[in-house]
Write an enzyme that holds these catalytic residues in place. Structure first.
Site, short mmCIF file in Angstrom:
data_model
loop_
_atom_site.label_atom_id
_atom_site.label_comp_id
_atom_site.label_asym_id
_atom_site.label_seq_id
_atom_site.Cartn_x
_atom_site.Cartn_y
_atom_site.Cartn_z
N GLY A 233 0.82 -1.21 0.00
CA GLY A 233 0.00 0.00 0.00
C GLY A 233 0.85 1.25 0.00
O GLY A 233 2.07 1.20 0.19
N PRO A 234 0.23 2.39 -0.21
CA PRO A 234 0.96 3.66 -0.23
C PRO A 234 1.60 3.95 1.12
O PRO A 234 1.22 3.38 2.15
CB PRO A 234 -0.14 4.70 -0.55
N GLU A 457 -5.93 32.87 -10.05
CA GLU A 457 -6.70 32.05 -9.11
C GLU A 457 -8.20 32.20 -9.34
O GLU A 457 -8.96 31.24 -9.19
CB GLU A 457 -6.34 32.42 -7.67
N HIS A 460 -9.18 29.82 -12.12
CA HIS A 460 -9.37 28.45 -11.63
C HIS A 460 -10.74 28.31 -10.94
O HIS A 460 -11.48 27.35 -11.19
CB HIS A 460 -8.27 28.10 -10.62
#
Length: 676
Positions: A233-234, A457, A460
């Site tokens: 797993g991570p 920003e 976005h």
């Protein structure tokens, strides 16, 4: 404890000390006579002429020893100065008549022939003797070899780890296992109760412990316990924590070590340590061996043989494979291992019979994050009725280690602000701190740069609000944080799979910042580097990995084993097509972002102006400018529901989750949003 100290108190260095004392004592016994040196031969000649010499011995033709009789003692007492005073002092310490005789010596007699002629002229009786100091000769031969041996012992102890074990045994312990053993009541303080979430992984691990505690339950129906279990797993998901819980729960010997503990500069040491580890485990069977970060020795063999014709790591792996399931038997020994690089492990290591079970420990979901929060919030002093559900919803993509760090950061922020208890706002500030970095309010930014950042920003935020599958916005700021000059926080949906439309909307949203700069100022800047990096990786993944491009087709060139690191699995013509499709895909989404912002340019300007004034805006500010987001599923359900439902806590300022979208070079990991 006292008995153990007595047993372990003896050291081989005591033997060396005893030998040294014995040699010194022997030297004292050999040279028991008292020697007094005088400087002049004239003193000897005067004593000879006065009939005061009892005996003269010429030793090894270089020095002379002589003894005084009573006349010599009386003669000396009548003289003054020079060597006579030296002789008188010797008389005071020891009476030469009643006690042991004093030997007076002249160390340098000069030419032997002349000295003998002088004695013959004075009619003195003398003898020539040869004396050999055997101890000095022996020491002159042994001492250099002894020094070399001591240096060798010191060097070998340092290279073999020194410390543990007495009696110089470390010289031969370099091939011994370095595993930490939990046995005879010794265990970690971690139990399965301390492992939150990981329900499926915990079931299989608990079963292994239960088999060791009550094997009859399984053997009665013919079942066999798995020989090994591999935790994959991570990073930060709790693999090592599960192993610690096994060590705390199991009532059998538990051997814990890292894959790097087998690695050594000497040839054959890794294989020797593997043999010794399994030998100890067999002697204490039933037992458990846990190897953390097994990819340090378990990488696939046969790669780059030209560079490593005799790879010590491969020899260690071969020995591990043999011990795990070779010609011999390992009954009663269970192997646990953990890694976040299962794709690089050797296939022979992964097969059934060695690691029968591969337990995937994934990132926690919403309910598991809630359980993890409950564990890590226990030691903290919290305000009453802290909404744990809210915290778990605000941290998608966080691992167990991230949540532990978040709780600690929140406590530090509360203490820094002089609070007695940790509040909800402290956790939100901690999320901002972890994801975006530390605020840099004193960073010098020009007015033009600040305006460009605000429109970037705002671009976005506008695109993400207007597109259906873009992540819902939570917060936008133009206050510098870490390496970023501005950031936007989103609340991504927790998806198992991702469609083409969802990926395209995310790409369009990421390009919204650069599109806003182009639309507003008629020029672009370097601030979109991280956006372009993310979009490029996503586009190449869509075309060459996920098979989401019509021209390339349903083909995936992804190599999960990493075997084609030096060659491409496709032709140059295909590579050209992939590059063209990726470029067309990105340009199409950039054009889409420009069109969307052009349509809503008035609202983009309002949002950017507000951002310039307040420096931070939230979801509520976007609702005022754009209205309710029609793609917000929670909002639509709330409006269409006819039942009276207790309202959820209103989202307040400083909300932040997931990785920020920045205007700097910081990269953004989108693996949690796509199904790789």
């Amino acid at each position: 404890m006292a008995k153990e100290n007595k047993k372990g108190g003896f050291s081989v260095y005591w033997i060396y000390a005893i030998l040294g004392v014995s040699l010194i004592a022997f030297q004292l016994f050999v040279s028991g006579d008292t020697h007094v040196s005088i400087s002049s031969k004239k003193t000897l000649y005067a004593l000879v002429e006065g009939h005061g010499i009892k005996k003269i011995e010429i030793v090894n033709q270089t020095s002379v020893d002589f003894y005084l009789n009573k006349e010599g003692v009386n003669f000396v007492n009548k003289q003054k100065g020079g060597d006579y005073e030296t002789i008188k002092k010797a008389f005071k310490k020891q009476n030469p008549v009643k006690g042991k005789e004093i030997i007076f010596e002249i160390e340098n007699i000069g030419d032997l022939g002349n000295f003998q002629r002088d004695l013959d002229d004075r009619k003195a009786n003398y003898s020539i003797v040869t004396r050999v100091n055997y101890l000095s000769q022996i020491l002159s031969y042994i001492l250099p070899f002894g020094i070399i041996i001591l240096i060798w012992i010191f060097v070998m102890r340092r290279m073999s780890g020194g410390g543990g074990g007495g009696g110089g045994s470390q010289i031969f312990n370099i091939g011994k296992s370095r595993a930490q053993v939990y046995d005879k009541g010794k265990s970690t303080n971690t139990t399965f109760k301390d492992v939150a979430g990981l329900a499926e992984a915990k079931i299989e691990i608990v079963e292994i412990v239960e088999f060791l505690k009550n094997p009859k339950k399984y053997t009665d129906i013919g079942a066999k316990i798995p020989k090994g279990a591999l935790l994959v797993g991570p990073p930060g998901t709790g693999k090592t924590l599960l192993a610690k819980a096994v060590a705390g729960e199991a009532k059998v010997p538990f051997f814990s070590l890292s894959g790097s503990d087998f690695v050594e500069m000497f040839v054959g040491v890794g294989a020797s340590r593997v043999r010794d580890l399994f030998k100890q485990a067999k002697e204490k069977a039933p037992s458990i061996i846990f190897i953390d970060e097994i990819d340090a020795i378990g990488r696939a063999r046969g790669k780059n043989n030209g560079f490593n014709s005799n790879d010590e790591r491969e020899n260690t792996l071969n020995q591990l494979l043999t011990e795990m399931d070779g010609f011999g038997t390992n009954s009663g020994v269970i192997i646990l291992a953990a890694t976040n690089r299962a794709d690089v492990l050797d296939s022979a290591l992964m097969r059934a019979g060695r690691f029968d079970r591969q337990i995937y420990v994934d990132m926690p979901d919403l309910n598991e994050r809630k359980e993890i929060f409950q564990v890590h919030l226990k030691p903290l002093k919290l305000v009453p009725n802290l909404d744990i559900d809210f915290l778990s919803k605000q941290t998608p993509g966080f691992s167990g280690a991230d949540i532990a760090n978040l709780c600690n950061e929140a406590a530090l922020i509360a203490a820094r602000n002089g609070k007695k208890k940790v509040e909800k706002q402290d956790f939100l500030d901690a999320v901002d701190r972890i994801i975006g970095g530390l605020e840099k309010k004193n960073k010098i930014i020009s007015v033009e740069e600040k305006k460009a950042i605000a429109y970037h920003e705002a671009g976005h935020a506008t695109i993400s609000w207007l597109l259906e599958f873009a992540h819902p916005l939570v917060k936008v700021t133009i206050v510098p944080r870490g390496q970023s000059l501005g950031a936007a926080w989103y609340l991504p949906d927790e998806r198992s799979i991702t469609t083409t439309e969802q990926l395209l909307d995310q790409m369009c949203s990421a390009l919204g910042g650069r599109a806003a700069e182009q639309l507003t100022f008629g020029k672009i800047s370097t601030g979109a580097l991280s956006d372009l990096e993310k979009v490029t990786k996503q586009a190449y993944a869509m075309v060459s990995i996920y098979g989401l491009n019509k021209k390339v087709g349903n083909v995936s060139y992804y190599d999960s084993q990493g075997r084609d690191s030096f060659t491409k699995p496709y032709s140059e013509d295909t590579a050209r097509i992939i590059d063209q499709e990726v470029s067309a895909l990105i340009e199409e989404q950039y054009k889409r972002a420009l069109e969307t912002l052009t349509t809503h340019q008035d609202k983009l300007i309002l949002l950017a102006d507000k951002l310039l004034k307040t420096e931070v805006i939230f979801k509520e500010d976007l609702e005022i400018i754009f209205g309710k987001r029609i793609w917000d599923k929670d909002q639509l359900l709330a409006e269409s529901s006819e039942e009276t439902i207790k309202p959820k806590p209103k989202r307040t300022a400083k909300k932040a989750i997931a990785a920020p979208d920045t205007t700097t070079d910081s990269s953004i990991d989108t693996s949690s949003e796509t199904n790789e």
